[in-house]
Motif scaffolding. Sequence first.
Motif, PDB file in Angstrom:
ATOM      1  N   VAL A   1       0.955  -1.113   0.119  1.00 48.01           N
ATOM      2  CA  VAL A   1       0.080  -0.066  -0.021  1.00 48.01           C
ATOM      3  C   VAL A   1       0.827   1.073   0.237  1.00 48.01           C
ATOM      4  CG1 VAL A   1      -1.683   1.401   1.356  1.00 48.01           C
ATOM      5  CG2 VAL A   1      -1.807  -1.333   1.283  1.00 48.01           C
ATOM      6  N   ILE A   2       0.542   2.249  -1.030  1.00 47.60           N
ATOM      7  CA  ILE A   2       1.479   3.202  -1.182  1.00 47.60           C
ATOM      8  C   ILE A   2       0.746   4.500  -1.311  1.00 47.60           C
ATOM      9  CG2 ILE A   2       3.452   4.268  -2.524  1.00 47.60           C
ATOM     10  CD1 ILE A   2       2.887   1.207  -3.661  1.00 47.60           C
ATOM     11  N   PRO A   3       0.733   5.388  -0.096  1.00 51.83           N
ATOM     12  CA  PRO A   3      -0.122   6.610  -0.131  1.00 51.83           C
ATOM     13  C   PRO A   3       0.758   7.707  -1.082  1.00 51.83           C
ATOM     14  CG  PRO A   3       0.935   6.322   2.111  1.00 51.83           C
ATOM     15  CD  PRO A   3       1.587   5.276   0.997  1.00 51.83           C
ATOM     16  N   CYS A   4       0.067   8.393  -2.162  1.00 53.99           N
ATOM     17  CA  CYS A   4       0.654   9.367  -2.792  1.00 53.99           C
ATOM     18  C   CYS A   4       0.009  10.494  -2.827  1.00 53.99           C
ATOM     19  CB  CYS A   4       0.739   8.869  -4.264  1.00 53.99           C
ATOM     20  SG  CYS A   4       1.229   7.101  -4.517  1.00 53.99           S
ATOM     21  N   TYR A   5       0.745  11.681  -2.574  1.00 61.15           N
ATOM     22  CA  TYR A   5       0.347  13.021  -2.634  1.00 61.15           C
ATOM     23  C   TYR A   5       1.114  13.804  -3.569  1.00 61.15           C
ATOM     24  CZ  TYR A   5      -1.399  17.641  -0.986  1.00 61.15           C
ATOM     25  OH  TYR A   5      -1.796  18.890  -1.025  1.00 61.15           O
ATOM     26  N   ASN A   6       0.537  14.371  -4.570  1.00 57.91           N
ATOM     27  CA  ASN A   6       1.369  15.234  -5.571  1.00 57.91           C
ATOM     28  C   ASN A   6       2.750  14.372  -5.804  1.00 57.91           C
ATOM     29  OD1 ASN A   6      -0.498  16.792  -5.611  1.00 57.91           O
ATOM     30  ND2 ASN A   6       0.388  18.303  -4.268  1.00 57.91           N
ATOM     31  N   GLU A   7       2.813  13.235  -6.307  1.00 63.61           N
ATOM     32  CA  GLU A   7       3.966  12.334  -6.517  1.00 63.61           C
ATOM     33  C   GLU A   7       4.151  12.107  -8.014  1.00 63.61           C
ATOM     34  OE1 GLU A   7       6.106  12.061  -4.116  1.00 63.61           O
ATOM     35  OE2 GLU A   7       5.242  11.726  -2.176  1.00 63.61           O
ATOM     36  N   GLU A   8       4.017  12.954  -8.762  1.00 63.42           N
ATOM     37  CA  GLU A   8       4.031  12.586 -10.213  1.00 63.42           C
ATOM     38  C   GLU A   8       5.468  12.343 -10.676  1.00 63.42           C
ATOM     39  OE1 GLU A   8       2.460  15.864 -12.502  1.00 63.42           O
ATOM     40  OE2 GLU A   8       3.913  17.292 -11.718  1.00 63.42           O
ATOM     41  N   GLU A   9       6.613  13.024  -9.882  1.00 62.27           N
ATOM     42  CA  GLU A   9       8.028  12.905 -10.112  1.00 62.27           C
ATOM     43  C   GLU A   9       8.256  11.728 -10.012  1.00 62.27           C
ATOM     44  OE1 GLU A   9      10.372  16.649  -9.289  1.00 62.27           O
ATOM     45  OE2 GLU A   9       8.230  17.098  -8.487  1.00 62.27           O
ATOM     46  N   VAL A  10       7.823  10.939  -8.552  1.00 60.41           N
ATOM     47  CA  VAL A  10       8.344   9.891  -8.208  1.00 60.41           C
ATOM     48  C   VAL A  10       7.532   8.725  -8.716  1.00 60.41           C
ATOM     49  CG1 VAL A  10       9.489  10.798  -6.213  1.00 60.41           C
ATOM     50  CG2 VAL A  10       7.619   9.607  -6.024  1.00 60.41           C
ATOM     51  N   LEU A  11       6.477   8.620  -9.033  1.00 57.41           N
ATOM     52  CA  LEU A  11       5.377   7.350  -9.399  1.00 57.41           C
ATOM     53  C   LEU A  11       6.108   6.583 -10.267  1.00 57.41           C
ATOM     54  CD1 LEU A  11       1.906   8.077  -9.044  1.00 57.41           C
ATOM     55  CD2 LEU A  11       3.309   6.375  -7.926  1.00 57.41           C
ATOM     56  N   PRO A  12       6.508   7.067 -11.577  1.00 57.69           N
ATOM     57  CA  PRO A  12       7.009   6.102 -12.597  1.00 57.69           C
ATOM     58  C   PRO A  12       8.270   5.236 -12.218  1.00 57.69           C
ATOM     59  CG  PRO A  12       6.785   8.146 -13.490  1.00 57.69           C
ATOM     60  CD  PRO A  12       6.681   8.483 -12.187  1.00 57.69           C
ATOM     61  N   GLU A  13       9.191   5.929 -11.258  1.00 56.09           N
ATOM     62  CA  GLU A  13      10.245   4.996 -11.014  1.00 56.09           C
ATOM     63  C   GLU A  13       9.717   4.120  -9.707  1.00 56.09           C
ATOM     64  OE1 GLU A  13      13.230   4.798 -12.019  1.00 56.09           O
ATOM     65  OE2 GLU A  13      14.027   3.811 -10.367  1.00 56.09           O
ATOM     66  N   THR A  14       8.781   4.589  -8.919  1.00 52.63           N
ATOM     67  CA  THR A  14       8.445   3.673  -7.730  1.00 52.63           C
ATOM     68  C   THR A  14       7.754   2.582  -8.272  1.00 52.63           C
ATOM     69  OG1 THR A  14       8.309   5.752  -6.461  1.00 52.63           O
ATOM     70  CG2 THR A  14       6.782   3.640  -5.998  1.00 52.63           C
ATOM     71  N   VAL A  15       6.854   2.493  -9.353  1.00 51.79           N
ATOM     72  CA  VAL A  15       6.052   1.597  -9.888  1.00 51.79           C
ATOM     73  C   VAL A  15       6.859   0.659 -10.811  1.00 51.79           C
ATOM     74  CG1 VAL A  15       4.499   1.089 -11.698  1.00 51.79           C
ATOM     75  CG2 VAL A  15       3.812   2.833 -10.276  1.00 51.79           C
ATOM     76  N   ARG A  16       8.006   1.195 -11.323  1.00 54.83           N
ATOM     77  CA  ARG A  16       9.014   0.447 -11.952  1.00 54.83           C
ATOM     78  C   ARG A  16       9.697  -0.480 -11.060  1.00 54.83           C
ATOM     79  NH1 ARG A  16      14.189  -0.133 -13.335  1.00 54.83           N
ATOM     80  NH2 ARG A  16      14.881   1.516 -12.152  1.00 54.83           N
TER      81      ARG A  16
END
Length: 319
Positions: A8-23
Amino acid sequence: MKPRLAIVIPCYNEEEVLPETVRRLTILLETMEADGRIAPKSRMILVDDGSADATWSLIEQYSKSVAMVMGVRLAGNSGHQNALMAGLNVAKNTRFDAIVSVDADLQDDINAIPEMVDRFSEGCDIVYGVRKSRATDTAFKRNTALFFYTLMQWLGVKSVYNHADYRLMSLRAVTELCQYRERNLFLRGIVPLLGYRTAMVYYDRNARFAGESKYPLRKMLEFAVNGITSFSVKPVRMVLGMGFLFLFIALCILVYVVHSLLEGTNVPGWASLILSVWFVGGCILIGLGIVGEYVGKIYIEVKDRPRYNIEKTTDTNEN
Ligand code: UDP
Ligand code: MG
């Protein structure tokens, strides 16, 4: 049996990190599945905490293109703890066997997750991720954190040193956690109250790889105050204690006044004034402390926390 895992990952304004996180998490889940640690259909649950940037549209895209991604969007910004709780609830309802929570910026080393799962498979219900050192944090953050943990301990709040919200919980632990219906959530204080067999896994904390902290000093202070006031009535007791201290000081002054009267060195008017200041002050504080004790009781009742949590019974009759 291999557990089905949810991250479970809470995300608040995380567009910059999301691609890398998901990868990175996709690779991790795939490797763990290939290693036979977890069952297929393990998932990451991305909870968008009412972000104002492209976070949600990214999550929607990923849930179409990556089978492992599940998205949840909160209707507004509810704060990290509530977003996390929302994700845990979804994971509970989807009946995942083990549920890990981690921040979107992956400051907490995700390579500790396989070890957490191992501890879970050995029978632990809660596995805490604990930071080995805080070398990458600023000296200010390190010291304030140390002060906070010490204060919490002194106030009698059970918490795990150097542990944030990076942990694994079994389905039944999350189910029990959902029984804690309080609004002022301070999860790292509640989780130790659940009991169960626990373990710790140590890891190095990294710096945020992109974007900036969503926890400015103001939010950190709010969080700390919330942690204390949601778990401890000691501050109220301190008011009561101060009341008694003031009365004691009044008593000492009384002795001094009697002494100076006998000696004939008293200044007219001074004695009555100073005595009333300390005496009345003491009485007011004691009054406040007494009222505080009752308010403290009300606050504990209102929380309506479970009184106990049964781990096992020996009755095996299935009727
Ligand atoms: N977060 C959230 N809602 C908020 C603030 C933060 O869901 O209102 C999330 C954020 O996206 C991140 C996690 O909480 O995944 C921790 O935030 P951050 O990394 O900014 O905190 P720090 O590590 O600096 O304490
Ligand atoms: Mg962070």
